[in-house]
Design a protein around this motif. Structure first.
Motif, PDB file in Angstrom:
ATOM      1  N   GLY A   1      31.965  33.906  36.873  1.00 59.34           N
ATOM      2  CA  GLY A   1      33.085  34.662  36.832  1.00 59.34           C
ATOM      3  C   GLY A   1      33.400  34.219  38.214  1.00 59.34           C
ATOM      4  N   THR A   2      32.889  33.388  39.242  1.00 55.23           N
ATOM      5  CA  THR A   2      33.352  32.866  40.327  1.00 55.23           C
ATOM      6  C   THR A   2      34.903  32.718  40.636  1.00 55.23           C
ATOM      7  N   ASN A   3      35.139  32.087  39.546  1.00 54.22           N
ATOM      8  CA  ASN A   3      36.815  31.803  39.648  1.00 54.22           C
ATOM      9  C   ASN A   3      37.762  33.206  39.227  1.00 54.22           C
ATOM     10  N   ARG A   4      37.174  33.950  38.724  1.00 57.75           N
ATOM     11  CA  ARG A   4      38.176  35.311  38.621  1.00 57.75           C
ATOM     12  C   ARG A   4      38.973  35.763  39.402  1.00 57.75           C
ATOM     13  N   PRO A   5      40.052  36.118  39.795  1.00 52.44           N
ATOM     14  CA  PRO A   5      40.904  36.982  40.583  1.00 52.44           C
ATOM     15  C   PRO A   5      39.728  38.141  41.039  1.00 52.44           C
ATOM     16  N   THR A   6      40.030  38.900  42.186  1.00 49.37           N
ATOM     17  CA  THR A   6      39.001  39.409  42.635  1.00 49.37           C
ATOM     18  C   THR A   6      40.668  40.312  43.632  1.00 49.37           C
ATOM     19  N   TYR A   7      39.985  42.056  42.993  1.00 47.20           N
ATOM     20  CA  TYR A   7      40.936  42.566  43.192  1.00 47.20           C
ATOM     21  C   TYR A   7      40.284  43.825  44.045  1.00 47.20           C
ATOM     22  N   GLY A   8      41.057  44.702  45.286  1.00 48.28           N
ATOM     23  CA  GLY A   8      40.304  45.386  45.612  1.00 48.28           C
ATOM     24  C   GLY A   8      42.148  46.810  46.487  1.00 48.28           C
ATOM     25  N   ARG A   9      41.575  48.035  46.906  1.00 53.38           N
ATOM     26  CA  ARG A   9      42.402  48.741  48.018  1.00 53.38           C
ATOM     27  C   ARG A   9      42.269  48.338  49.008  1.00 53.38           C
ATOM     28  N   LYS A  10      43.950  48.252  49.095  1.00 50.33           N
ATOM     29  CA  LYS A  10      44.503  48.168  50.561  1.00 50.33           C
ATOM     30  C   LYS A  10      45.284  48.990  51.115  1.00 50.33           C
ATOM     31  N   LYS A  11      46.184  49.425  51.451  1.00 50.78           N
ATOM     32  CA  LYS A  11      46.895  50.176  52.228  1.00 50.78           C
ATOM     33  C   LYS A  11      47.389  51.137  51.293  1.00 50.78           C
ATOM     34  N   GLY A  12      47.887  52.421  50.702  1.00 53.44           N
ATOM     35  CA  GLY A  12      47.883  52.919  50.226  1.00 53.44           C
ATOM     36  C   GLY A  12      47.830  53.776  48.478  1.00 53.44           C
ATOM     37  N   GLY A  13      46.049  53.026  48.343  1.00 51.92           N
ATOM     38  CA  GLY A  13      45.145  53.234  47.807  1.00 51.92           C
ATOM     39  C   GLY A  13      45.237  52.526  45.990  1.00 51.92           C
ATOM     40  N   ALA A  14      46.580  51.527  46.169  1.00 56.29           N
ATOM     41  CA  ALA A  14      46.281  50.381  45.606  1.00 56.29           C
ATOM     42  C   ALA A  14      46.026  49.026  45.241  1.00 56.29           C
TER      43      ALA A  14
END
Length: 63
Positions: free
Chosen positions: A46-59
């Motif tokens: 799964g190295t080429n999958r998109p990564t998600y994280g929380r940014k400003k505002g918690g989204a």
């Protein structure tokens, strides 16, 4: 203390086990060794999958 198997044999709920194990008549095929490329391994891990994280505002946003 008796084992469960011996108690079942005494109560005629099971047959006594013999010392030999029944062998299956089915031949086992040789295992096929699959050769995977480095691209295949990267896909599996799964190295080429998109990564998600929380940014400003918690989204959750894509990095």
């Amino acid at each position: 203390m008796k084992t469960l198997q011996t108690e079942l044999v005494e109560k005629d709920l099971s047959r006594p086990r013999t010392g030999e194990v029944e062998q299956k008549s089915i031949r086992t095929r040789g295992s096929r060794k699959e050769r995977l490329t480095s691209r295949d391994w990267a896909e599996i891990m799964g190295t080429n999958r998109p990564t998600y994280g929380r940014k400003k505002g918690g989204a959750y946003r894509q990095r």
